[in-house]
Write a protein that holds these residues in place. Structure first.
Motif, PDB file in Angstrom:
ATOM      1  N   GLU A 186      -1.592  -0.647  -3.982  1.00 38.85           N
ATOM      2  CA  GLU A 186      -2.714  -0.072  -3.612  1.00 38.85           C
ATOM      3  C   GLU A 186      -2.273   1.496  -3.198  1.00 38.85           C
ATOM      4  O   GLU A 186      -1.450   1.642  -2.373  1.00 38.85           O
ATOM      5  CB  GLU A 186      -3.348  -0.684  -2.525  1.00 38.85           C
ATOM      6  CG  GLU A 186      -4.755  -0.047  -2.003  1.00 38.85           C
ATOM      7  CD  GLU A 186      -5.375  -0.497  -0.843  1.00 38.85           C
ATOM      8  OE1 GLU A 186      -4.783  -1.779  -0.281  1.00 38.85           O
ATOM      9  OE2 GLU A 186      -6.448   0.116  -0.367  1.00 38.85           O
TER      10      GLU A 186
ATOM     11  N   LEU B 209      -7.790  12.123  -3.068  1.00 39.07           N
ATOM     12  CA  LEU B 209      -6.767  11.664  -4.163  1.00 39.07           C
ATOM     13  C   LEU B 209      -6.997  12.036  -5.515  1.00 39.07           C
ATOM     14  O   LEU B 209      -6.009  12.604  -6.010  1.00 39.07           O
ATOM     15  CB  LEU B 209      -6.740  10.137  -4.293  1.00 39.07           C
ATOM     16  CG  LEU B 209      -5.947   9.333  -3.278  1.00 39.07           C
ATOM     17  CD1 LEU B 209      -6.236   7.927  -3.535  1.00 39.07           C
ATOM     18  CD2 LEU B 209      -4.615   9.762  -3.228  1.00 39.07           C
TER      19      LEU B 209
ATOM     20  N   THR C 281       0.074   0.991 -10.046  1.00 37.75           N
ATOM     21  CA  THR C 281      -1.334   0.493  -9.984  1.00 37.75           C
ATOM     22  C   THR C 281      -1.484  -0.828 -10.910  1.00 37.75           C
ATOM     23  O   THR C 281      -2.023  -1.748 -10.579  1.00 37.75           O
ATOM     24  CB  THR C 281      -2.426   1.498 -10.612  1.00 37.75           C
ATOM     25  OG1 THR C 281      -2.500   2.782  -9.698  1.00 37.75           O
ATOM     26  CG2 THR C 281      -3.936   0.908 -10.287  1.00 37.75           C
TER      27      THR C 281
ATOM     28  N   SER D   5       1.250   5.154   0.351  1.00 35.90           N
ATOM     29  CA  SER D   5       0.390   6.561   0.965  1.00 35.90           C
ATOM     30  C   SER D   5       0.945   7.591   0.246  1.00 35.90           C
ATOM     31  O   SER D   5       2.149   7.790   0.257  1.00 35.90           O
ATOM     32  CB  SER D   5       0.527   6.453   2.429  1.00 35.90           C
ATOM     33  OG  SER D   5       0.329   7.863   2.872  1.00 35.90           O
TER      34      SER D   5
ATOM     35  N   THR E   7       0.750  -1.104   0.141  1.00 35.75           N
ATOM     36  CA  THR E   7      -0.258  -0.054   0.155  1.00 35.75           C
ATOM     37  C   THR E   7       0.931   1.120  -0.092  1.00 35.75           C
ATOM     38  O   THR E   7       2.082   1.256   0.823  1.00 35.75           O
ATOM     39  CB  THR E   7      -0.862  -0.038   1.171  1.00 35.75           C
ATOM     40  OG1 THR E   7      -1.389  -1.242   1.269  1.00 35.75           O
ATOM     41  CG2 THR E   7      -1.802   1.099   1.211  1.00 35.75           C
TER      42      THR E   7
ATOM     43  N   SER F 280     -12.455   2.607  -5.286  1.00 37.31           N
ATOM     44  CA  SER F 280     -12.593   3.099  -3.932  1.00 37.31           C
ATOM     45  C   SER F 280     -11.415   3.203  -3.171  1.00 37.31           C
ATOM     46  O   SER F 280     -10.286   2.322  -3.299  1.00 37.31           O
ATOM     47  CB  SER F 280     -13.584   2.043  -3.358  1.00 37.31           C
ATOM     48  OG  SER F 280     -12.999   0.908  -3.186  1.00 37.31           O
ATOM     49  N   THR F 281     -11.281   4.261  -2.454  1.00 37.25           N
ATOM     50  CA  THR F 281      -9.830   4.318  -1.756  1.00 37.25           C
ATOM     51  C   THR F 281     -10.124   4.183  -0.133  1.00 37.25           C
ATOM     52  O   THR F 281     -11.137   4.598   0.390  1.00 37.25           O
ATOM     53  CB  THR F 281      -9.450   5.972  -2.070  1.00 37.25           C
ATOM     54  OG1 THR F 281      -9.674   6.087  -3.176  1.00 37.25           O
ATOM     55  CG2 THR F 281      -8.060   6.045  -1.574  1.00 37.25           C
ATOM     56  N   ARG F 282      -9.298   3.154   0.384  1.00 40.41           N
ATOM     57  CA  ARG F 282      -9.406   3.116   2.061  1.00 40.41           C
ATOM     58  C   ARG F 282      -8.968   4.230   2.656  1.00 40.41           C
ATOM     59  O   ARG F 282      -7.880   5.012   2.154  1.00 40.41           O
ATOM     60  CB  ARG F 282      -8.621   1.882   2.243  1.00 40.41           C
ATOM     61  CG  ARG F 282      -9.209   0.586   1.910  1.00 40.41           C
ATOM     62  CD  ARG F 282      -8.742  -0.355   2.665  1.00 40.41           C
ATOM     63  NE  ARG F 282      -7.493  -0.842   2.315  1.00 40.41           N
ATOM     64  CZ  ARG F 282      -6.897  -2.156   2.808  1.00 40.41           C
ATOM     65  NH1 ARG F 282      -7.244  -2.598   4.005  1.00 40.41           N
ATOM     66  NH2 ARG F 282      -5.744  -2.464   2.306  1.00 40.41           N
TER      67      ARG F 282
ATOM     68  N   VAL G  76      -7.538   7.058 -10.882  1.00 41.64           N
ATOM     69  CA  VAL G  76      -8.033   7.357  -9.548  1.00 41.64           C
ATOM     70  C   VAL G  76      -8.727   6.008  -9.205  1.00 41.64           C
ATOM     71  O   VAL G  76      -9.460   5.545  -9.945  1.00 41.64           O
ATOM     72  CB  VAL G  76      -9.102   8.484  -9.253  1.00 41.64           C
ATOM     73  CG1 VAL G  76      -9.444   8.443  -7.817  1.00 41.64           C
ATOM     74  CG2 VAL G  76      -8.361   9.551  -9.757  1.00 41.64           C
ATOM     75  N   PRO G  77      -7.994   5.147  -7.863  1.00 35.21           N
ATOM     76  CA  PRO G  77      -8.808   3.930  -7.650  1.00 35.21           C
ATOM     77  C   PRO G  77     -10.326   4.202  -7.474  1.00 35.21           C
ATOM     78  O   PRO G  77     -10.804   5.273  -7.032  1.00 35.21           O
ATOM     79  CB  PRO G  77      -8.228   3.585  -6.341  1.00 35.21           C
ATOM     80  CG  PRO G  77      -6.967   4.421  -6.019  1.00 35.21           C
ATOM     81  CD  PRO G  77      -7.226   5.645  -7.184  1.00 35.21           C
TER      82      PRO G  77
ATOM     83  N   VAL H 253      -3.451   4.981  -1.237  1.00 38.94           N
ATOM     84  CA  VAL H 253      -4.296   5.710  -0.402  1.00 38.94           C
ATOM     85  C   VAL H 253      -3.475   6.999  -0.235  1.00 38.94           C
ATOM     86  O   VAL H 253      -2.901   7.354  -0.757  1.00 38.94           O
ATOM     87  CB  VAL H 253      -4.252   5.031   1.034  1.00 38.94           C
ATOM     88  CG1 VAL H 253      -4.835   3.463   0.890  1.00 38.94           C
ATOM     89  CG2 VAL H 253      -2.832   4.938   1.613  1.00 38.94           C
TER      90      VAL H 253
END
Ligand SMILES: Cc1cc2nc3c(=O)[nH]c(=O)nc-3n(C[C@H](O)[C@H](O)[C@H](O)COP(=O)(O)OP(=O)(O)OC[C@H]3O[C@@H](n4cnc5c(N)ncnc54)[C@H](O)[C@@H]3O)c2cc1C
Length: 382
Positions: free
Chosen positions: A229, A248, A224, A162, A160, A293-295, A290-291, A231
């Motif tokens: 992932e 993001l 990606t 950041s 992941t 859904s982003t956690r 852009v993902p 975030v």
């Protein structure tokens, strides 16, 4: 010339195993000395950089005294008194060339991370095998962060990343290395006293670039595609959970926009300087994806993340400098390398005199101007 370690110490001791320069070989230039190998468009390994700088030290005949740690510099007798691991000495002038990246800059969040999660910085990290098995959170998406995220992902770990403010660049543009464009178009030569916002320019993160044989682009889209992932910026830790900022989409658009503006500058330069025919046609790159859904949070106690790699930048260390010229943020107060204390100078700091100041390639012009000032200072009567 006093050096606490060996020649090219930072390249020998403070870098990870797989690192290559992100500047192409032809750009590895020092005063009167340049890369003359067979691969001008390649990128040096750490062994090659060390050898290159060692050779420069020999050829230039610089009187380097290695293994001499400077523990204090203070004003005395119209110059400076130095305390070193090899005794005291006096110097009329001192050039601080101790580096801009002596320590990793790690946010205070590190103290709130549960002890079950291993923590590494780019200074301690050498290779993926050093980390415990399992998921890794890489913090920071500048040159170091994207490179380590890619390496860790390729080692088979869930990664992941950041992402905070970042500088997106393609590795090559219109058939040339993007750093060729930075140089040829004059962007890298922009002077510190002509920049609109010097403070911002000095804080700019390093670009998302990597030196590989394939001259691959390592932006967030590439990560990606590798399965990293993304975030947002890590904002806080609450009850053992890492909390990330949203937004993001905005951050990505801003980085994309800045990249396009820079490419526009290159195109404009190529057109007005009659270089269009020498390079390929203008290119534009897909926006950063852009993902879906982003956690916004990650439970650091769940075992999903076994290690954190802080790639949040570097800071200089002036703990040994007993002259009041360091500001509250730990940065040296200077005007183009002329430090705020007579006879004290600096080299190798971000945008010291030009945008290229912190690159190996950037030192020559800065060194000439700083030493000119120093020579004039020494020639002053009395
Ligand atoms: C991860 C990373 C990747 C980079 N990649 C590139 C790249 O691809 N291309 C590029 O051009 N640049 C790159 N850079 C920037 C690079 O640091 C500079 O180009 C260059 O190495 C700076 O040289 P310097 O001599 O100013 O500083 P350093 O290389 O940091 O050298 C400073 C020296 O001072 C010594 N020193 C410090 N304090 C004392 C003391 N108190 N007493 C005695 N000696 C002391 C240190 O031991 C060190 O050897 C990178 C930097 C980092 C951190």
């Amino acid at each position: 010339m006093l050096e606490r370690g060996e020649v090219a110490n930072s390249w020998r001791r403070e870098r990870w195993d797989s690192l290559r320069l992100l500047t192409p070989n032809w750009q590895s230039r020092l005063p009167g000395f340049r890369y003359e190998g067979l691969e001008p468009d390649g990128y040096m390994t750490m062994g090659e950089v060390t050898e290159f700088i060692e050779r420069f030290a020999k050829v230039s005949g610089v009187p380097v005294r290695t293994g001499v740690n400077v523990t204090s510099v203070r004003q005395a007798g119209g110059g400076y008194r130095l305390a070193t691991s090899s005794g005291e000495m006096h110097a009329q002038t001192v050039v601080i060339a101790s580096g801009a990246c002596n320590q990793p800059a790690v946010p205070a969040l590190r103290d709130s991370v549960p002890p079950s999660v291993g923590q590494f910085t780019s200074f301690g990290y050498r290779h993926p095998g050093q980390l415990p098995d399992g998921g890794v959170l890489v913090v920071g998406a500048s040159a170091t962060g994207v490179q380590l995220a890619a390496e860790l992902r390729q080692s088979g770990r869930p990664v992941t990343l950041s992402v905070g403010e970042h500088v997106r660049l393609p590795r090559t543009y219109r058939g040339r290395d993007v750093l060729w464009w930075m140089d040829a178009s004059g962007v890298w030569d922009q002077r510190y006293d002509e920049l609109e916002d010097l403070t911002r320019a000095r804080r700019l993160p390093s670009p998302q670039l990597v030196g590989t044989a394939e001259r691959a682009t390592l932006d967030l889209n590439a990560l990606t595609s590798m399965g990293v992932e993304l975030v947002g910026r890590w904002a806080a830790v609450r009850d053992g959970r890492a909390l990330f900022s949203g937004g993001l989409r905005n951050m990505f658009s801003l980085a994309d926009l800045k990249m396009v503006r820079l490419l526009d500058t290159f195109d404009e330069w190529a057109r007005t300087s009659g270089r269009d025919a020498e390079v390929g046609p203008p290119e534009r790159f897909p926006p950063t994806r852009v993902p879906e859904s982003t956690r916004l949070q990650l439970d650091l106690q769940s075992g999903e993340i076994r290690a954190i790699v802080w790639a949040t930048g570097f800071r200089p260390d002036y703990g040994w400098l007993d002259v009041p010229v360091v500001d509250a943020k730990g940065q040296l107060r200077h005007e183009g390398g002329v430090v705020d204390s007579p006879g004290l100078y600096a080299l190798g700091l971000p945008v010291l005199r030009r945008r290229k100041s912190t690159f190996i390639y950037g030192i020559e012009d800065d060194a000439r101007e700083v030493t000119d000032h120093l020579a004039r200072y020494l020639a002053l009567p009395g």
